[in-house]
Scaffold this motif. Sequence first.
Motif, PDB file in Angstrom:
ATOM      1  N   LYS A 229      33.296 -35.109 -81.361  1.00 27.96           N
ATOM      2  CA  LYS A 229      32.532 -35.696 -80.265  1.00 27.96           C
ATOM      3  C   LYS A 229      31.393 -36.599 -80.740  1.00 27.96           C
ATOM      4  O   LYS A 229      30.778 -37.305 -79.936  1.00 27.96           O
ATOM      5  CB  LYS A 229      31.957 -34.586 -79.373  1.00 27.96           C
ATOM      6  N   ASP A 230      31.104 -36.609 -82.031  1.00 27.85           N
ATOM      7  CA  ASP A 230      30.061 -37.501 -82.539  1.00 27.85           C
ATOM      8  C   ASP A 230      30.526 -38.957 -82.572  1.00 27.85           C
ATOM      9  O   ASP A 230      29.699 -39.870 -82.628  1.00 27.85           O
ATOM     10  CB  ASP A 230      29.623 -37.079 -83.947  1.00 27.85           C
ATOM     11  N   TYR A 231      31.836 -39.162 -82.552  1.00 25.74           N
ATOM     12  CA  TYR A 231      32.368 -40.514 -82.407  1.00 25.74           C
ATOM     13  C   TYR A 231      32.344 -40.859 -80.913  1.00 25.74           C
ATOM     14  O   TYR A 231      33.036 -40.222 -80.113  1.00 25.74           O
ATOM     15  CB  TYR A 231      33.801 -40.605 -82.925  1.00 25.74           C
ATOM     16  N   LEU A 232      31.539 -41.834 -80.529  1.00 23.65           N
ATOM     17  CA  LEU A 232      31.419 -42.210 -79.117  1.00 23.65           C
ATOM     18  C   LEU A 232      32.506 -43.210 -78.789  1.00 23.65           C
ATOM     19  O   LEU A 232      32.326 -44.422 -78.887  1.00 23.65           O
ATOM     20  CB  LEU A 232      30.022 -42.787 -78.852  1.00 23.65           C
ATOM     21  N   ILE A 233      33.662 -42.686 -78.405  1.00 20.10           N
ATOM     22  CA  ILE A 233      34.854 -43.524 -78.293  1.00 20.10           C
ATOM     23  C   ILE A 233      35.062 -44.033 -76.872  1.00 20.10           C
ATOM     24  O   ILE A 233      34.661 -43.413 -75.892  1.00 20.10           O
ATOM     25  CB  ILE A 233      36.106 -42.770 -78.772  1.00 20.10           C
ATOM     26  N   ALA A 234      35.720 -45.179 -76.781  1.00 22.16           N
ATOM     27  CA  ALA A 234      36.074 -45.750 -75.482  1.00 22.16           C
ATOM     28  C   ALA A 234      37.339 -45.111 -74.935  1.00 22.16           C
ATOM     29  O   ALA A 234      37.500 -44.978 -73.726  1.00 22.16           O
ATOM     30  CB  ALA A 234      36.267 -47.262 -75.607  1.00 22.16           C
ATOM     31  N   SER A 235      38.247 -44.701 -75.814  1.00 21.91           N
ATOM     32  CA  SER A 235      39.510 -44.119 -75.375  1.00 21.91           C
ATOM     33  C   SER A 235      40.156 -43.362 -76.525  1.00 21.91           C
ATOM     34  O   SER A 235      40.076 -43.782 -77.683  1.00 21.91           O
ATOM     35  CB  SER A 235      40.463 -45.218 -74.889  1.00 21.91           C
ATOM     36  N   SER A 236      40.821 -42.253 -76.165  1.00 17.77           N
ATOM     37  CA  SER A 236      41.595 -41.514 -77.163  1.00 17.77           C
ATOM     38  C   SER A 236      43.098 -41.668 -76.923  1.00 17.77           C
ATOM     39  O   SER A 236      43.902 -41.040 -77.611  1.00 17.77           O
ATOM     40  CB  SER A 236      41.237 -40.023 -77.099  1.00 17.77           C
ATOM     41  N   ALA A 237      43.466 -42.504 -75.963  1.00 17.85           N
ATOM     42  CA  ALA A 237      44.868 -42.632 -75.547  1.00 17.85           C
ATOM     43  C   ALA A 237      45.776 -42.932 -76.734  1.00 17.85           C
ATOM     44  O   ALA A 237      45.545 -43.877 -77.485  1.00 17.85           O
ATOM     45  CB  ALA A 237      45.008 -43.726 -74.492  1.00 17.85           C
ATOM     46  N   GLY A 238      46.812 -42.148 -76.883  1.00 22.77           N
ATOM     47  CA  GLY A 238      47.760 -42.331 -77.975  1.00 22.77           C
ATOM     48  C   GLY A 238      47.318 -41.640 -79.246  1.00 22.77           C
ATOM     49  O   GLY A 238      48.092 -40.878 -79.852  1.00 22.77           O
ATOM     50  N   TYR A 239      46.077 -41.853 -79.647  1.00 26.88           N
ATOM     51  CA  TYR A 239      45.585 -41.241 -80.880  1.00 26.88           C
ATOM     52  C   TYR A 239      45.530 -39.718 -80.753  1.00 26.88           C
ATOM     53  O   TYR A 239      45.734 -38.991 -81.735  1.00 26.88           O
ATOM     54  CB  TYR A 239      44.202 -41.793 -81.228  1.00 26.88           C
TER      55      TYR A 239
ATOM     56  N   PRO B 165      35.238 -37.766 -67.534  1.00 27.15           N
ATOM     57  CA  PRO B 165      34.158 -37.974 -68.500  1.00 27.15           C
ATOM     58  C   PRO B 165      33.856 -36.700 -69.278  1.00 27.15           C
ATOM     59  O   PRO B 165      34.049 -35.579 -68.768  1.00 27.15           O
ATOM     60  CB  PRO B 165      32.980 -38.388 -67.613  1.00 27.15           C
ATOM     61  N   ASP B 166      33.386 -36.866 -70.489  1.00 27.77           N
ATOM     62  CA  ASP B 166      33.023 -35.749 -71.353  1.00 27.77           C
ATOM     63  C   ASP B 166      31.529 -35.860 -71.630  1.00 27.77           C
ATOM     64  O   ASP B 166      31.102 -36.581 -72.522  1.00 27.77           O
ATOM     65  CB  ASP B 166      33.831 -35.802 -72.648  1.00 27.77           C
ATOM     66  N   GLY B 167      30.729 -35.171 -70.830  1.00 25.40           N
ATOM     67  CA  GLY B 167      29.283 -35.295 -70.969  1.00 25.40           C
ATOM     68  C   GLY B 167      28.832 -36.701 -70.639  1.00 25.40           C
ATOM     69  O   GLY B 167      29.175 -37.259 -69.592  1.00 25.40           O
ATOM     70  N   ASP B 168      28.093 -37.297 -71.557  1.00 29.26           N
ATOM     71  CA  ASP B 168      27.599 -38.655 -71.340  1.00 29.26           C
ATOM     72  C   ASP B 168      28.652 -39.711 -71.626  1.00 29.26           C
ATOM     73  O   ASP B 168      28.464 -40.879 -71.288  1.00 29.26           O
ATOM     74  CB  ASP B 168      26.365 -38.928 -72.223  1.00 29.26           C
ATOM     75  N   ASN B 169      29.741 -39.330 -72.274  1.00 25.82           N
ATOM     76  CA  ASN B 169      30.793 -40.299 -72.600  1.00 25.82           C
ATOM     77  C   ASN B 169      31.745 -40.409 -71.418  1.00 25.82           C
ATOM     78  O   ASN B 169      32.477 -39.470 -71.108  1.00 25.82           O
ATOM     79  CB  ASN B 169      31.551 -39.881 -73.855  1.00 25.82           C
ATOM     80  N   VAL B 170      31.729 -41.584 -70.792  1.00 21.77           N
ATOM     81  CA  VAL B 170      32.618 -41.796 -69.633  1.00 21.77           C
ATOM     82  C   VAL B 170      33.909 -42.477 -70.044  1.00 21.77           C
ATOM     83  O   VAL B 170      34.750 -42.781 -69.204  1.00 21.77           O
ATOM     84  CB  VAL B 170      31.907 -42.629 -68.533  1.00 21.77           C
ATOM     85  N   PHE B 171      34.076 -42.737 -71.363  1.00 18.43           N
ATOM     86  CA  PHE B 171      35.221 -43.493 -71.866  1.00 18.43           C
ATOM     87  C   PHE B 171      35.216 -44.854 -71.155  1.00 18.43           C
ATOM     88  O   PHE B 171      34.257 -45.598 -71.310  1.00 18.43           O
ATOM     89  CB  PHE B 171      36.517 -42.709 -71.680  1.00 18.43           C
ATOM     90  N   GLN B 172      36.237 -45.191 -70.357  1.00 18.38           N
ATOM     91  CA  GLN B 172      36.158 -46.400 -69.548  1.00 18.38           C
ATOM     92  C   GLN B 172      36.203 -46.070 -68.056  1.00 18.38           C
ATOM     93  O   GLN B 172      36.412 -46.944 -67.228  1.00 18.38           O
ATOM     94  CB  GLN B 172      37.290 -47.359 -69.912  1.00 18.38           C
ATOM     95  N   ASN B 173      35.951 -44.806 -67.748  1.00 18.26           N
ATOM     96  CA  ASN B 173      35.924 -44.368 -66.359  1.00 18.26           C
ATOM     97  C   ASN B 173      34.481 -44.484 -65.847  1.00 18.26           C
ATOM     98  O   ASN B 173      33.791 -43.491 -65.621  1.00 18.26           O
ATOM     99  CB  ASN B 173      36.423 -42.928 -66.244  1.00 18.26           C
TER     100      ASN B 173
END
Length: 561
Positions: free
Chosen positions: A157-167, A475-483
Amino acid sequence: MKTVVRLSALVTAAALAISACGGGQSPSESDAPSASTAPVAVDAVDVNEQPLDKLKDGGSLKMAIQQWITQYNSGQVDGTQGDAQAITSVVEPDLFGYDAKGVAHANPDFLVSAEVTSTSPQVVTYRLNPKARWSDGKALSAKDFQAQWKALNGKDKDYLIASSAGYELISDVTQGADATEVKVTFAAPFADWQVLFDPLFPAAAYDTPEKFNKGWRENVPITGSSWKIGSYDKTAQTITVVRDPNWWGTPPKLDSIVFRALDPAAALDAYLNKEIDYTSAIRTEAYTRLKDDPDTDIRVGARWDEVIVVLNGGRGPLADVRVRNAVEKAIDRQAIATISLKDLPVTPKPVDNHLFMPNQEGYEDTAGEYGRLDVEGAKKLLTDAGWAEGNPRTKDGQPLKLSFVLSADATQQQVDQGTLLQQMLGQVGIQLTIDKVPGNDYFEKYVNRSNFDLVSFRNVDQIFLSQAYSQYQAPDGDNVFQNYGRVSSPELVDLLKKAQVTTDRAEAIKLYNQADRLVWSLGHSIALYQRPQILAVRKGLANWGASGLSSDDYNKVGWLK
């Protein structure tokens, strides 16, 4: 070969775009929102295609971008702005090119081959071009694939990612028979595997959260392409890329590409003053001034490009799905498309799907009742939600008031769109204020931070269906990804995940359309219209323009002799 940007890239309602991560199409065409065409052929391309021997050696391509780039890492949550992704894709390895129908092909400058070599489990084997090198001298290798997978799979979770899709579906990444072979093993099948690792990022600048999150701020630390960064000039608001003399492939025809941050409203005059070499002709004013210009070609193509309004369900009145549904029913999408398209050579028509364009296989009307203007239905929903009639409506003594965040750089057409929304929502008792914010803050401080009630931008280049996942995942906490509107549901996420691992195309289409019906019923966002490419390009510029679903190949762009 430079490919189409593929994460879902953002472009403001009428101008800025969110791009789908993975390649690099031309920077967002900096102009106002436009409308859909009567469906254009899926392979519509107009780039003045010419053989290289007809082009001069040297010269520059000058183009506008909407804002100074603050984050060049397209995998990072703040790196989804389309211009940033376009620039990054020019200077990093892009493993696949795309033809006029959006079909991916291995880029021989970086890949000897890439193919599924096992189906149970699914294994993709990449054979790297042994000549391919990063700017620090290291060869491309399995280490780069491993670092990108670990950064983007969502486990750390320390990587503030835009999307995990596929990975997130990958179970292992290993070196194959030798240093040029990479094997990627999936825990579940993934039909869109070609969208991954494109562009490929260097492990040396990606293998820790600190490097991933901060190492690409206003800077590209390591490159690996025919182009490298020549200069950043924040005063002049220009980023210049130049030929890399260490390039192992066919050299580009141009000497440099200059990206200049310009207010969208200023791009037309900059083009007419020969300060840039192409601009959007999608606005009525621009098209009228440019269509008969003797130094201009108008080039038209069919890009994956959708204008949407996002509703923030994470705060205020819009936290109630009934209010979000009321907003959907109160908006006359046809009227917005018609106004946006006024006097242009295209036909206005709302787009009734978030995931497919009208010129794509699989497109169908998934909007249903939520895509139809229904003022009385909107009023009933608001009454049922406890908002007493009035102008504005009230509940517990509080007015039903929402904000529509707009960039201060907005064109008049964008302002007109906001005014239309204001009038439409006012008819059902919703007071909408238009809040202008600094253009350079629009995404980073407002859209990306969910600091809005309503906002409008473009999703572009979402050709791979799995790219949509990050826009709808919880969303996961403060990380909304692209939502950015924070609207999701377990059922929607499950459908999208199931679709991702469905390799039968027809069945996957059914699942994605089923998911999109949920997107509408949840009041996640309102798809308005497909934005066509209508570009004004300087005469004599070859292999550049309205590329539709195909790749932009910056190595082939040049000026005719």
